[in-house]
Design a protein around this motif. Structure first.
Motif, PDB file in Angstrom:
ATOM      1  N   ALA A  89      35.754  34.775   3.701  1.00  0.00           N
ATOM      2  CA  ALA A  89      35.925  36.163   4.129  1.00  0.00           C
ATOM      3  C   ALA A  89      34.568  36.798   4.427  1.00  0.00           C
ATOM      4  O   ALA A  89      34.422  37.555   5.408  1.00  0.00           O
ATOM      5  CB  ALA A  89      36.665  36.956   3.064  1.00  0.00           C
ATOM      6  N   GLU A  90      33.558  36.515   3.611  1.00  0.00           N
ATOM      7  CA  GLU A  90      32.215  37.025   3.881  1.00  0.00           C
ATOM      8  C   GLU A  90      31.671  36.446   5.189  1.00  0.00           C
ATOM      9  O   GLU A  90      31.054  37.165   5.990  1.00  0.00           O
ATOM     10  CB  GLU A  90      31.288  36.679   2.721  1.00  0.00           C
ATOM     11  CG  GLU A  90      31.510  37.507   1.475  1.00  0.00           C
ATOM     12  CD  GLU A  90      30.502  37.206   0.393  1.00  0.00           C
ATOM     13  OE1 GLU A  90      30.198  38.119  -0.398  1.00  0.00           O
ATOM     14  OE2 GLU A  90      30.023  36.055   0.316  1.00  0.00           O
ATOM     15  N   ARG A  92      33.302  35.493   7.783  1.00  0.00           N
ATOM     16  CA  ARG A  92      33.962  36.125   8.929  1.00  0.00           C
ATOM     17  C   ARG A  92      33.524  37.578   9.096  1.00  0.00           C
ATOM     18  O   ARG A  92      33.657  38.130  10.191  1.00  0.00           O
ATOM     19  CB  ARG A  92      35.476  36.032   8.759  1.00  0.00           C
ATOM     20  CG  ARG A  92      35.987  34.610   8.776  1.00  0.00           C
ATOM     21  CD  ARG A  92      37.497  34.540   8.811  1.00  0.00           C
ATOM     22  NE  ARG A  92      37.961  33.152   8.730  1.00  0.00           N
ATOM     23  CZ  ARG A  92      39.214  32.771   8.953  1.00  0.00           C
ATOM     24  NH1 ARG A  92      40.139  33.689   9.266  1.00  0.00           N
ATOM     25  NH2 ARG A  92      39.563  31.506   8.844  1.00  0.00           N
ATOM     26  N   ALA A  93      32.998  38.167   8.015  1.00  0.00           N
ATOM     27  CA  ALA A  93      32.476  39.526   8.101  1.00  0.00           C
ATOM     28  C   ALA A  93      31.014  39.539   8.521  1.00  0.00           C
ATOM     29  O   ALA A  93      30.386  40.610   8.567  1.00  0.00           O
ATOM     30  CB  ALA A  93      32.634  40.232   6.758  1.00  0.00           C
ATOM     31  N   ARG A 230      25.411  43.535  -3.034  1.00  0.00           N
ATOM     32  CA  ARG A 230      26.673  42.955  -3.451  1.00  0.00           C
ATOM     33  C   ARG A 230      26.512  42.231  -4.785  1.00  0.00           C
ATOM     34  O   ARG A 230      25.531  41.511  -4.989  1.00  0.00           O
ATOM     35  CB  ARG A 230      27.201  41.993  -2.373  1.00  0.00           C
ATOM     36  CG  ARG A 230      27.515  42.708  -1.076  1.00  0.00           C
ATOM     37  CD  ARG A 230      27.845  41.768   0.058  1.00  0.00           C
ATOM     38  NE  ARG A 230      29.051  40.984  -0.163  1.00  0.00           N
ATOM     39  CZ  ARG A 230      30.291  41.462  -0.077  1.00  0.00           C
ATOM     40  NH1 ARG A 230      30.480  42.744   0.207  1.00  0.00           N
ATOM     41  NH2 ARG A 230      31.330  40.685  -0.255  1.00  0.00           N
ATOM     42  N   GLY A 293      33.096  47.798   4.603  1.00  0.00           N
ATOM     43  CA  GLY A 293      34.226  47.036   5.116  1.00  0.00           C
ATOM     44  C   GLY A 293      34.240  45.583   4.723  1.00  0.00           C
ATOM     45  O   GLY A 293      35.229  44.887   4.986  1.00  0.00           O
ATOM     46  N   ALA A 294      33.171  45.100   4.096  1.00  0.00           N
ATOM     47  CA  ALA A 294      33.142  43.704   3.653  1.00  0.00           C
ATOM     48  C   ALA A 294      34.005  43.539   2.409  1.00  0.00           C
ATOM     49  O   ALA A 294      34.176  44.487   1.630  1.00  0.00           O
ATOM     50  CB  ALA A 294      31.717  43.266   3.368  1.00  0.00           C
ATOM     51  N   PRO A 295      34.568  42.362   2.173  1.00  0.00           N
ATOM     52  CA  PRO A 295      35.388  42.144   0.971  1.00  0.00           C
ATOM     53  C   PRO A 295      34.566  42.349  -0.290  1.00  0.00           C
ATOM     54  O   PRO A 295      33.400  41.961  -0.362  1.00  0.00           O
ATOM     55  CB  PRO A 295      35.851  40.692   1.119  1.00  0.00           C
ATOM     56  CG  PRO A 295      34.843  40.056   2.013  1.00  0.00           C
ATOM     57  CD  PRO A 295      34.434  41.131   2.974  1.00  0.00           C
TER      58      PRO A 295
END
Length: 307
Positions: A89-90, A92-93, A230, A293-295
Motif C-alpha cells: 500500500a505504501e 502504491r502511494a 511515519r 492520504g497514505a495508509p
C-alpha cells in the motif's frame, strides 16, 4: 463424503444470513467481513471434505489455544502478511525507502521508563554478554531527526521478557530513548537469546503438526516515532543465530541484520567503561516523512499491561 456437496449459491445464502446481511441494524463493516469469512470457511469445508470431527477438533483447539494467540498469529504468517499489505500500500502511494518494517510480536508492554539519548536496559542481574548499541535516526535524505522516540525491548539470555514468564524486575530490558539534537541514541544491555513456543504448548503443537518448528532467532524490537514522520515498527536480528533465516514468525529481513563487533582490545574496553570484552552494534534508523492520504502505520491492538 464427496466434495462439493453444496452449491455455491446455497453457501453464500447461508453465510450472508448468518452474518446479518439480510437484517437491519448492526455494524455494516463487521457484517460484510463476517459474510466473506464465513463463505470462504464453508466453501473450504465443502471443497476439502473437512469432516465434522475435524471441525470440532479445530473448535476445541481454538478454545484451548486462546492464551497463545499472540504466538499463533505470527507463527501462521498472518502478522507478516499484514506487513506485506502495508508495504505494498505504501509503494502504491509513492512511498519507498527507509528502514524495513518487521513484526511487532506479542510481547510489547507500554510505559517503559524514558531516557534522554542514552540508557541502560538491563538491571545487572543477568551475566550475559554486554551489548552496546548506538546509531542515529535519519530521514531519507540522511538528515538527523532530533528528539525522536525509540522504544526498545528484548529478551534476556534465557529468551524471557519482563512481564512474561519467570519474574524479572519491572521493565527490565525495556526503555524509551529520546534522541539528542543530532538524532543520536545509544544504550547498554545484554545480548538477547532467541526463544520458542513453550514446550508442550498449543502453539508448538500446531507448528509440529505442520512439520515446522516454533523457534525465533535472537532479536531486538523497536518502535521509532517523531512528529511529522511515519511510525516505524521493526527489529534487528542478531547475526550468527542458528534460526536467523528460519524464523517461525517470519521476522527476518536482510537489511535488519547489522554486523556484531566483538570488542576485545583492552583500551576500547576501558574507553567503554567496562572491564571485560563486549559486543557492539551500530545501526541507523531511516524514517519516512508523513504524507497525507497514505495508509497509517499506527496499529491499534491490545497489549499486555504492566500493572
Amino acid at each position: 463424503m464427496p466434495t462439493n456437496l453444496i452449491s455455491k449459491d446455497k453457501i453464500r445464502d447461508l453465510a450472508d444470513t448468518a452474518a446479518g446481511l439480510k437484517t437491519p441494524g448492526g455494524n455494516p463493516r463487521l457484517k460484510t467481513v463476517m459474510a466473506r469469512l464465513l463463505n470462504d470457511l464453508f466453501v473450504a469445508i465443502d471443497d476439502l471434505d473437512i469432516s465434522m470431527d475435524e471441525v470440532w477438533a479445530a473448535v476445541g483447539y481454538l478454545t484451548k489455544a486462546a492464551p497463545e494467540y499472540g504466538l499463533i498469529v505470527p507463527g501462521i504468517g498472518l502478522e507478516r502478511f499484514l506487513d506485506m499489505r502495508l508495504d505494498e500500500a505504501e509503494h502504491r502511494a509513492g512511498l519507498s525507502g527507509g528502514t524495513p518494517r518487521a513484526i511487532e510480536g506479542p510481547l510489547y508492554v507500554a510505559g517503559a521508563p524514558v531516557s534522554q539519548y542514552e540508557a541502560r536496559l538491563d538491571d545487572g542481574s543477568d551475566n550475559g554478554e554486554v551489548l552496546l548499541m548506538e546509531g542515529q535516526v535519519r530521514d531519507l535524505d540522511g538528515a538527523p531527526v532530533p528528539h525522536a522516540a525509540i522504544e526498545v525491548w528484548h529478551a534476556n539470555t534465557m529468551g524471557n521478557y519482563s512481564f512474561f514468564g519467570p519474574p524479572q524486575t519491572p521493565f527490565n530490558l525495556r526503555r524509551k530513548i529520546v534522541t539528542d539534537a543530532r538524532g543520536r541514541y545509544r544504550f547498554r544491555s545484554i545480548m538477547p537469546s532467541g526463544y520458542g513456543c513453550p514446550p508442550g504448548s498449543t502453539s508448538e503443537g500446531l507448528m509440529h503438526a505442520m512439520g515446522r518448528h516454533g523457534m525465533r532467532p535472537a532479536h531486538v524490537h523497536f518502535f521509532v516515532e517523531a512528529p511529522g514522520y511515519r511510525k516505524l515498527t521493526t527489529q534487528i536480528n542478531i547475526d550468527g543465530d542458528q534460526y536467523l533465516h528460519d524464523d517461525f514468525a517470519f521476522g527476518t529481513r536482510d537489511d535488519l541484520i547489522p554486523p556484531v563487533e566483538r570488542v576485545t582490545e583492552a583500551s576500547q574496553i576501558r574507553e567503554a567503561g567496562l572491564n571485560a570484552p563486549f559486543a557492539r552494534i551500530k545501526f541507523d534508523f531511516r524514517v519516512i516523512k508523513e504524507v497525507t492520504g497514505a495508509p497509517s502505520t499506527v496499529v491499534h491492538r491490545e497489549h499486555a499491561s504492566a500493572a
